[in-house]
Design an enzyme around this catalytic site. Sequence first.
Site, PDB file in Angstrom:
ATOM      1  N   ILE A   1      39.293  36.533  44.357  1.00  0.00           N
ATOM      2  CA  ILE A   1      39.924  37.710  44.959  1.00  0.00           C
ATOM      3  C   ILE A   1      41.216  38.058  44.218  1.00  0.00           C
ATOM      4  O   ILE A   1      42.011  38.850  44.682  1.00  0.00           O
ATOM      5  CB  ILE A   1      40.242  37.443  46.451  1.00  0.00           C
ATOM      6  CG1 ILE A   1      41.173  36.227  46.597  1.00  0.00           C
ATOM      7  CG2 ILE A   1      38.957  37.220  47.253  1.00  0.00           C
ATOM      8  CD1 ILE A   1      41.911  36.185  47.912  1.00  0.00           C
ATOM      9  N   ASP A   2      41.413  37.435  43.039  1.00  0.00           N
ATOM     10  CA  ASP A   2      42.735  37.467  42.410  1.00  0.00           C
ATOM     11  C   ASP A   2      42.985  38.621  41.442  1.00  0.00           C
ATOM     12  O   ASP A   2      44.083  38.756  40.903  1.00  0.00           O
ATOM     13  CB  ASP A   2      43.013  36.124  41.714  1.00  0.00           C
ATOM     14  CG  ASP A   2      41.925  35.740  40.696  1.00  0.00           C
ATOM     15  OD1 ASP A   2      41.306  36.644  40.103  1.00  0.00           O
ATOM     16  OD2 ASP A   2      41.706  34.526  40.506  1.00  0.00           O
TER      17      ASP A   2
ATOM     18  N   HIS B   1      33.685  38.589  47.133  1.00  0.00           N
ATOM     19  CA  HIS B   1      34.550  38.191  48.242  1.00  0.00           C
ATOM     20  C   HIS B   1      35.746  39.123  48.404  1.00  0.00           C
ATOM     21  O   HIS B   1      36.719  38.785  49.071  1.00  0.00           O
ATOM     22  CB  HIS B   1      34.995  36.739  48.066  1.00  0.00           C
ATOM     23  CG  HIS B   1      33.851  35.765  48.193  1.00  0.00           C
ATOM     24  ND1 HIS B   1      33.927  34.441  47.826  1.00  0.00           N
ATOM     25  CD2 HIS B   1      32.592  35.934  48.660  1.00  0.00           C
ATOM     26  CE1 HIS B   1      32.767  33.850  48.049  1.00  0.00           C
ATOM     27  NE2 HIS B   1      31.929  34.725  48.544  1.00  0.00           N
TER      28      HIS B   1
ATOM     29  N   CYS C   1      40.688  49.909  56.090  1.00  0.00           N
ATOM     30  CA  CYS C   1      41.006  50.390  57.426  1.00  0.00           C
ATOM     31  C   CYS C   1      40.033  49.788  58.433  1.00  0.00           C
ATOM     32  O   CYS C   1      38.853  49.638  58.156  1.00  0.00           O
ATOM     33  CB  CYS C   1      40.916  51.914  57.434  1.00  0.00           C
ATOM     34  SG  CYS C   1      41.156  52.599  59.081  1.00  0.00           S
TER      35      CYS C   1
ATOM     36  N   CYS D   1      43.907  57.764  58.937  1.00  0.00           N
ATOM     37  CA  CYS D   1      43.719  57.837  60.390  1.00  0.00           C
ATOM     38  C   CYS D   1      44.751  57.024  61.184  1.00  0.00           C
ATOM     39  O   CYS D   1      44.646  56.928  62.402  1.00  0.00           O
ATOM     40  CB  CYS D   1      42.291  57.399  60.754  1.00  0.00           C
ATOM     41  SG  CYS D   1      42.049  55.618  60.670  1.00  0.00           S
TER      42      CYS D   1
ATOM     43  N   GLY E   1      33.084  27.928  36.297  1.00  0.00           N
ATOM     44  CA  GLY E   1      34.061  27.421  37.252  1.00  0.00           C
ATOM     45  C   GLY E   1      33.698  27.651  38.695  1.00  0.00           C
ATOM     46  O   GLY E   1      34.546  27.996  39.508  1.00  0.00           O
TER      47      GLY E   1
ATOM     48  N   ASN F   1      31.785  23.995  33.298  1.00  0.00           N
ATOM     49  CA  ASN F   1      32.485  23.383  34.436  1.00  0.00           C
ATOM     50  C   ASN F   1      32.743  21.928  34.060  1.00  0.00           C
ATOM     51  O   ASN F   1      31.811  21.224  33.691  1.00  0.00           O
ATOM     52  CB  ASN F   1      31.582  23.466  35.683  1.00  0.00           C
ATOM     53  CG  ASN F   1      32.323  23.125  36.966  1.00  0.00           C
ATOM     54  OD1 ASN F   1      33.183  22.250  36.982  1.00  0.00           O
ATOM     55  ND2 ASN F   1      31.974  23.811  38.048  1.00  0.00           N
TER      56      ASN F   1
ATOM     57  N   ASN G   1      33.295  19.544  35.876  1.00  0.00           N
ATOM     58  CA  ASN G   1      32.804  18.619  36.914  1.00  0.00           C
ATOM     59  C   ASN G   1      31.371  18.931  37.321  1.00  0.00           C
ATOM     60  O   ASN G   1      30.866  20.034  37.081  1.00  0.00           O
ATOM     61  CB  ASN G   1      33.706  18.708  38.153  1.00  0.00           C
ATOM     62  CG  ASN G   1      35.149  18.424  37.812  1.00  0.00           C
ATOM     63  OD1 ASN G   1      35.465  17.398  37.232  1.00  0.00           O
ATOM     64  ND2 ASN G   1      36.029  19.361  38.125  1.00  0.00           N
TER      65      ASN G   1
ATOM     66  N   THR H   1      36.904  26.338  31.386  1.00  0.00           N
ATOM     67  CA  THR H   1      36.519  27.660  30.868  1.00  0.00           C
ATOM     68  C   THR H   1      37.563  28.212  29.884  1.00  0.00           C
ATOM     69  O   THR H   1      37.202  28.866  28.914  1.00  0.00           O
ATOM     70  CB  THR H   1      36.313  28.659  32.029  1.00  0.00           C
ATOM     71  OG1 THR H   1      37.323  28.448  33.016  1.00  0.00           O
ATOM     72  CG2 THR H   1      34.953  28.506  32.662  1.00  0.00           C
TER      73      THR H   1
END
Length: 273
Positions: A109-110, A125, A133, A176, A211, A237, A239, A255
């Site tokens: 979301i960054d 996301h 709104c 509104c 990632g 990745n 991991n 990455t």
Amino acid sequence: MTPEKTIREAAALLARASRAVAFSGAGISAESGIPTFRDPGGVWDRLNPAEVGDTQGLLATLEKRPEKLVAMFVELLTVFDAAAPNPGHSALFDLERMGILRSVITQNIDNLHQEAGNTRVIEMHGNGFRFRCLSCRNRRSHDRHDLIRQVKDRLASLPDFSTASIFSVMPECDLCSSLMRPDVVMFGETVMEIEEAFAQAASCDVMLALGTSGVVTPAAQIPAGAKAAGAKVIVINPNENGFTRVCDIYIPMKTGEALPLIVEQIRKIRNGA
Ligand code: NAD
Ligand code: ZN
């Protein structure tokens, strides 16, 4: 296979691609200083998802322990304010400019993919710097740093952190006048642009899973959708992750390190080196 060999194999595959799609998770922004949710030291080590992961839990926590919640929120804002696209994000823009990468599907979301330059970003996301709104369909985007400064200033001006005080500084819709909320997907809410994300996956030639742990569904099923439609899947990745079954090339690196090496290698291939 050595990491060097996996980089060369990934580059050879991408050098021939023109419809590659990247699917990214919190790990791609880890090198920008934004902690992932599930890695040690990540957000969930310090916050209980039941307390803050959904709207109900968040409101209950705001009622019970407002100071702690606001302090954590301000800490998170500081982290997001300090972040900038890292070499992994920039390499994805290079791949787009080279005519190889068609789109980025992200769970983040960054806003860092857009800030790196990628033009087609599907945000499953949502975006932390956009409001929507609660009554009409209006959405409003803000500059990341401006918004963080405004929110911090507003919180600092409050006499207390009661629910009423917090709601008094929530933004209003310019169409509104209803309340607006951050345009992000919380636990239990429906993900955004899922059809477009699966359509991109089903029509790509190479899928890069970057990632992401592969445990948040339905997003985690995207690489499998690409594989089922005939794409090759590259996973980067450091991991263990949930994509072992669908992966053709696994690069156990960060990455921000692997992607620039891949771009460099593709340039060599294209220059006939
Ligand atoms: P996750 O926290 O479940 O997994 C992160 C993955 O990244 C792990 O598999 C880890 O091994 C890997 N990783 C860590 N550092 C890495 C690096 N430098 N390079 C490559 N990989 C690395 O994250 P997720 O699977 O994306 O799902 C969690 C959800 O949390 C997401 O849906 C997202 O909405 C949200 N989230 C977003 C942000 C953000 O916007 N930056 C940050 C944290 C969480
Ligand atoms: Zn409205």
